[in-house]
Design an enzyme around this catalytic site. Structure first.
Site, PDB file in Angstrom:
ATOM      1  N   PRO A  43       0.804  -1.226   0.000  1.00  0.00           N
ATOM      2  CA  PRO A  43       0.000   0.000   0.000  1.00  0.00           C
ATOM      3  C   PRO A  43       0.843   1.285   0.000  1.00  0.00           C
ATOM      4  CG  PRO A  43       0.080  -0.893   2.205  1.00  0.00           C
ATOM      5  CD  PRO A  43       0.829  -1.870   1.322  1.00  0.00           C
ATOM      6  N   LYS A  44       1.717   1.415  -0.988  1.00  0.00           N
ATOM      7  CA  LYS A  44       2.541   2.618  -1.088  1.00  0.00           C
ATOM      8  C   LYS A  44       1.822   3.712  -1.866  1.00  0.00           C
ATOM      9  CE  LYS A  44       6.139   0.755  -2.994  1.00  0.00           C
ATOM     10  NZ  LYS A  44       7.490   0.605  -3.559  1.00  0.00           N
TER      11      LYS A  44
END
Length: 326
Positions: free
Chosen positions: A228-229
């Site tokens: 989840p960047k």
């Protein structure tokens, strides 16, 4: 390495014909406490200066980001193309994204590749777009502040917001979709999409996740090894008569009364208990099942559905269901 302090968080580059929209963006950013270069905010500073040199300095050296508002008008202007060249000179020296394109239309701009990620402004209000800029800046600040120690960053990173947007194949925003992010250590985060199809998660640990998405009118969706960047958009496809739900330990299934409870036996076999529900015509419980294979359930009112487990780890299960066809 000490981070450079910029005079502006963001500089806005646009054609005058798009000023009405951009001015609302600039005012919204100012209210949010973002240091923004917008020409009408700088009339006193610009007065009497050599604008060619001064604007080159602004767009090349004095802003952390520049937002390039792409339109047919932008490509026709002398000054905007001067600003663009200054931005690109800076971008060649940077190892991160510096130019943030935002499009009013599909105009091609020299040096801005079509493969570069951009924001489509046709369905975003100025305030919504200002919120995206604020989020981009704050995510960057969080990253840079923690960069001094790679070990510390990996073990205990600063919290940040990760957003998933859900829409249908036709572009309809999907609200009330349930989303659960299951980490590789089986801890999880959960949330629901709002009226804009958005679900926000506060990420506090750097892990890979399996994203589970369920909605009463859509089959379940699963994404493995999600990092989840960056925020993501997920498109889901409706199948007539099918829905999905996510269970935590146990729960009810729409279209049928009673509760079900999946478990993992000591030999790692998946099994199902059902309260006041017959499984496969009334076989002995717990009923051993496999992922992605349909199970027939019937309640005490004669309602029959077909159930399929798409994911089951820890105590979290993603389940598809559809009504039995007579």
């Amino acid at each position: 390495m000490k981070n450079k302090n910029y005079e502006y968080d963001v500089a806005l580059s646009f054609a005058g014909e798009n000023r009405a929209y951009v001015e609302e963006v600039a005012n919204s950013l100012k209210i949010r406490g973002i240091k923004v270069f917008y020409d009408l905010f700088e009339e006193t500073n610009l007065w009497g200066k050599n604008l060619y040199e001064y604007l080159s300095e602004i767009y090349q050296n004095r802003a952390k980001y520049t937002v390039l508002f792409i339109s047919g008008f932008y490509n026709q202007k002398l000054w905007t193309n001067h600003e663009r060249v200054s931005m690109q000179a800076r971008a060649f020296q940077e190892s991160r994204e510096y130019i943030l394109p935002a499009r009013f239309d599909d105009t091609e701009i020299p040096g801005i590749l079509k493969t570069v990620g951009y924001i489509n402004l046709t369905d975003r209000t100025p305030d919504e777009f200002a919120g995206l800029i604020e989020k981009k800046i704050k995510k960057d600040q969080t990253f840079l502040k923690s960069r001094w120690s790679k070990i510390s960053t990996l073990i205990n990173p600063k919290p940040y917001i990760f957003t998933i947007k859900i829409e249908s194949e036709s572009g309809e925003l999907i609200k009330n979709a349930k989303i659960v992010l299951v980490a590789n250590n089986l801890t999880y985060l959960e949330g629901f999409t709002d009226e804009k199809g958005l679900a926000h998660f506060i990420i506090r640990t750097r892990k890979l996740y399996t994203a589970l998405i369920a909605h009463p009118e859509y089959p379940g969706v699963m994404f493995k090894d999600l990092n989840p960047k960056e925020d993501i958009l997920i498109t889901i496809e409706k199948t007539k008569g099918s829905g999905s739900t996510i269970l935590n330990k146990s729960g009810e299934i729409p279209l049928i009364s009673g509760r079900i409870k999946p478990v993992v036996k000591s030999n790692k076999v998946l099994s199902l208990y059902a309260d006041n529900i017959a499984i496969e015509g009334g076989v002995h419980q717990p009923y051993d099942f496999e992922l992605n294979k349909s199970i027939c359930l019937e309640d005490n009112g004669g309602n029959i559905i077909h159930l399929t487990f798409r994911f089951f780890q820890g105590r979290i299960a993603l389940v598809d269901y559809c009504k039995h066809k007579s």
